[in-house]
Design an enzyme around this catalytic site. Sequence first.
Site, PDB file in Angstrom:
ATOM      1  CE  LYS A 178      -1.637   0.811   4.165  1.00 24.26           C
ATOM      2  NZ  LYS A 178      -1.407   2.016   4.860  1.00 24.26           N
ATOM      3  CB  THR A 179       3.822   2.641   1.845  1.00 26.53           C
ATOM      4  OG1 THR A 179       2.811   2.178   3.138  1.00 26.53           O
ATOM      5  CG2 THR A 179       4.185   3.697   2.537  1.00 26.53           C
ATOM      6  CG  ASP A 219      -2.495   5.923   4.256  1.00 26.26           C
ATOM      7  OD1 ASP A 219      -1.992   4.482   3.879  1.00 26.26           O
ATOM      8  OD2 ASP A 219      -1.471   5.487   5.066  1.00 26.26           O
ATOM      9  CD  GLU A 220      -3.638   2.438   7.691  1.00 25.47           C
ATOM     10  OE1 GLU A 220      -4.853   2.313   7.311  1.00 25.47           O
ATOM     11  OE2 GLU A 220      -2.809   2.413   7.903  1.00 25.47           O
ATOM     12  CD  GLN A 271      -4.477  -3.866   7.871  1.00 24.26           C
ATOM     13  OE1 GLN A 271      -4.022  -3.050   8.391  1.00 24.26           O
ATOM     14  NE2 GLN A 271      -4.214  -3.650   6.287  1.00 24.26           N
ATOM     15  NE  ARG A 296      -0.243  -5.605  11.159  1.00 28.84           N
ATOM     16  CZ  ARG A 296      -0.514  -5.184   9.799  1.00 28.84           C
ATOM     17  NH1 ARG A 296       0.232  -4.183   9.510  1.00 28.84           N
ATOM     18  NH2 ARG A 296      -1.337  -5.594   8.645  1.00 28.84           N
TER      19      ARG A 296
END
Length: 753
Positions: free
Chosen positions: A53-54, A240-241, A271, A617
Site C-alpha cells: 500500500k505505501t 491513506d488508511e 483493518q 503483522r
Amino acid sequence: MSIPAPHADDAAPAGPTDAPVPGYLSALNPAQRLAVEALDGPLLVLAGAGTGKTRVLTARIAHILFSGRAWPSQVLAVTFTNKASRQMRERVTALIGPSAEGLWLGTFHALAARILRRHAERIGLKPNFTILDADDQLRLVKQLLEGARFDDKKWPPRAILGAIERWKDRGLTPEKVSGTEAKDGDGADLLGLYRAYQDRLLTLNAADFGDLLLHGLTLFTRHEDVLAEYHRRFRYILVDEYQDSNVAQYLWLRLLAQAHRNLCCVGDDDQSIYGWRGAEVGNILRFEKDFPGAKIVRLEENYRSTRHILGAASGLIAHNCGRLGKTLFTSVEGGEKVQVRGLWDGEEEARWIGEEIEALQRKGHALSEVAVLVRAGFQTREFEERFMTIGLPYRVIGGPRFYERQEIRDAMAYLRLVAQPDDDLAFERIVNVPRRGIGAATVQTLHRLGRDARISMVEAASRLVATDEIKGPARASLKRLLADFDRWRGQLAQSHHAELARIVLDESGYTAMWQNDRSPEAPGRLENLKELVAAIAEFDGLTAFLEHVSLVMEAVEGAGGDMVNVMTLHSAKGLEFDTVFLPGWEEGLFPHPRALEEKGEGGLEEERRLAHVGLTRARERLFVSFAANRRIHNLWQSSLPSRFVGELPAENIDLVSRPGLFGAGSRANAWDGRARPGQSTYGGAASPRDRMIDGRAREVRSPRPASAFRVGDRVFHVKFGYGRIVAVDADRLDIDFEKAGGKTVIDSFVTPA
DNA sequence: CCACATAATCTTTTT
DNA sequence: GATTATGTGG
C-alpha cells in the site's frame, strides 16, 4: 530525475516529461501499477495487509509529479498517524528528492490546523489559537459542569467529553445536532453543554482536536472564496488508511476534492479498528456511491507473510459480515504453522514467550524483529517484568508519552501562556504551581469574572489586582505573576526562544520547585525539563514548537537498539515483524468486553478486525496464546480461550495445550484432543457453557454458595454493561445497570466487576 | 490555603 | 496495583 523548480501554485507544470518507464513503476505488480497510473478521477484502492500500500501511494505521488501534472505544493497527501506521515515523507523523498518538502503531507489534524491558522478570523479565532490536549478538554468540561445540574454518576466528565467528540467526529456543530439527540433520557441538556463548551473555546482562543476539522468544514462551506483557493491549489489528493476516517474527515475531503475529483483513497475495510473514535467503515464501503464513476483497484497479493499466517488471518476475518471482500494470496512457499498455545496463567505465558524469544535470539534472530502485541496497555506490564528478570532487552512503544508528563505539561503551560495570554487552561494549570498562595477561592473569583465579562482569566486577574476584590498574599503574588508574564512576553521578540524558555522556567520558580523536591523522581523531572528546552531549540520559534507538540504528542523514537517490541495491537498497525506473539487471547480480555458492551455485534467485528491486524503483522513466525487463569484487579479469574482462537482454520495452526486446563468437570473435554475452542460460542447457541460469554463467569474462590453475589456488588453483564445489585433471589439478580437501567438477570450471565 | 489520609475507580485502543 | 479524586484536619 528531478522536478522543475516550483513557481506559482495555481499554474500547472509545463507538461509530461518524456522519460522512459521509471524504476518506481517497473517494480510494481499489475494491480499496483494500475493504482499508480490511474491518475484522473476518483480511485479507491483496497489494499489488504502487506500488499504494498505505501509503495503504491509513494509511487503515485512520484508519478503525479514526474508526469508533470502538478507541483509538489499542489498535491495533498493525508495520513492518519504521525508515524505514517513521517514514513511517507521519507519514502517520497527517497523517490523524488528534496522537492518532497513542498508536498502538503501530514495527518488530517496537522493539515487542517495548517489551513485553519491561515483563516482563523473567519471562524472567530485568532491565528495563534491554542490546540487543547485531552487534559485541558477534560478540565474545561469539569468547569462547565460546575454550573450545570448533571448526574455525575451517569455523566462523568469523560462521558460528556466523549459525547461532544462523537458529535464532532460526525461533523456536527451544536446548530446541527438534532433535537432528539440534544438531551438524554433523563433530560440532561447535553447539547447545551456542547454549546457552552464551544463558546468557551472561542473566548479562550482555543480549539480541540475535533475542532480542527469541524472548523475546517465551517470554513469551507461558509466561505466559498477560501474553498475555491484550495480547489485551485490541490489538484491531486491522496488519502491513506481511509477506513479510519470519520464523517468529519470524509466531508472535509469531499469538499476539497469536488472540484478536480482527483481523489485517491487507499484503505482496507478489514483493518478498520478505530470505530470507537468515530471512524466510519461506511466511508470506504460507500466510496463508489459517493464518487460516481470511481475506479476500484484491489491489491490482493501479499508480500509479507507465509501461507499459514495468511491462511489463519483470512480464516478469521471471514467470520465478519459486511466486508468488501478481498482474498489475500501469496506466491511464497513454505513456512510453519501458526503456533497456538494454551498456558496455565499469565505468568507462565510471559515465561514461555520469553523462552521462545531467547531461543530465537540464540539462532541469530534480531530482537528488533520480534514483537509482542497486546490488546490493552496494562498487559505490557507482565512482559516488562518477565523480560526485565531474564535480562531481555525490550522497548514499550506508545507507553506514557514525553509530552504527557506532568512537568512537561506544566512547562508547556507557561510557554503557552507567554505565547497566548487568553489560554485560561494553561493559566489555571500554573497559577499556583509552584505554590504562590493562590488557592481555589481566588481562582474561583477570577473564573467568575472571566465568565461574566467574557474575558480571559489573565485579563480578569489584571483587572482584579487593581481592586480590593482579592486580598492579602494572593493579591501580591498574582500581581507579581502578571508582571512576570508581561516581562517574558516583552522578551519574546529579542531573546532566542529556547533561552526564553529557560528564563521562564527559572524565574517563575518552577525549576527551583523540583530542585527542592526530595522525592525520588525529581531529578528525572529536571532532566526532562532540560530535554524540553533542548527540543525547543530545534524549532524556528516558540509558536512552531507549540504547534508541533500539540499535534505530534510524541517524543522522538528512542535510539533503535536491538530490542523486543512490546505494544498494543492498535499501535502495531502499519508495522511488520519477522516474529509476532499475540498473548491474552481469552474471552473477557480479547474481544474486549467493553467493545462488546457498547456496540454489540459491530463491536465484535471490530475486535475481530483488530485480531486480523495482529495476525497480519507477522512475516514468518506467529504465536497465539491464552491463559487459563489470569489476575485482573487483584482477583484471580479463570478464562476460556477467545472465540477468535476457534476461528483460526485448523489446517493453519498447531495447537498445544495441557488437557484439563480449561473449564471444570465435564467441560474439560472441550480441550481434549483437537476440539475447536470457542467455535460454538459464535452464533449464539445457549448451552450452559455458551452463557459464559465473557469467559470468566466464575471467580476462582472456594466453592461458591448458590448465590455468590450480594446486594450492592458491582457486576458486569455482557449485554447491559456495569451495574449494581439491588436484590438477590436465589440465582436471580435484580441489577441497576449504569447504562441500561434496572433488569433482572440470572447470575451466571454476570461477572463481578 | 495546604498537607495528609482515605476512598474509589479503573484499565481499550489515539489525533 | 496504582493512580487519582475526595474529604478532613491543621
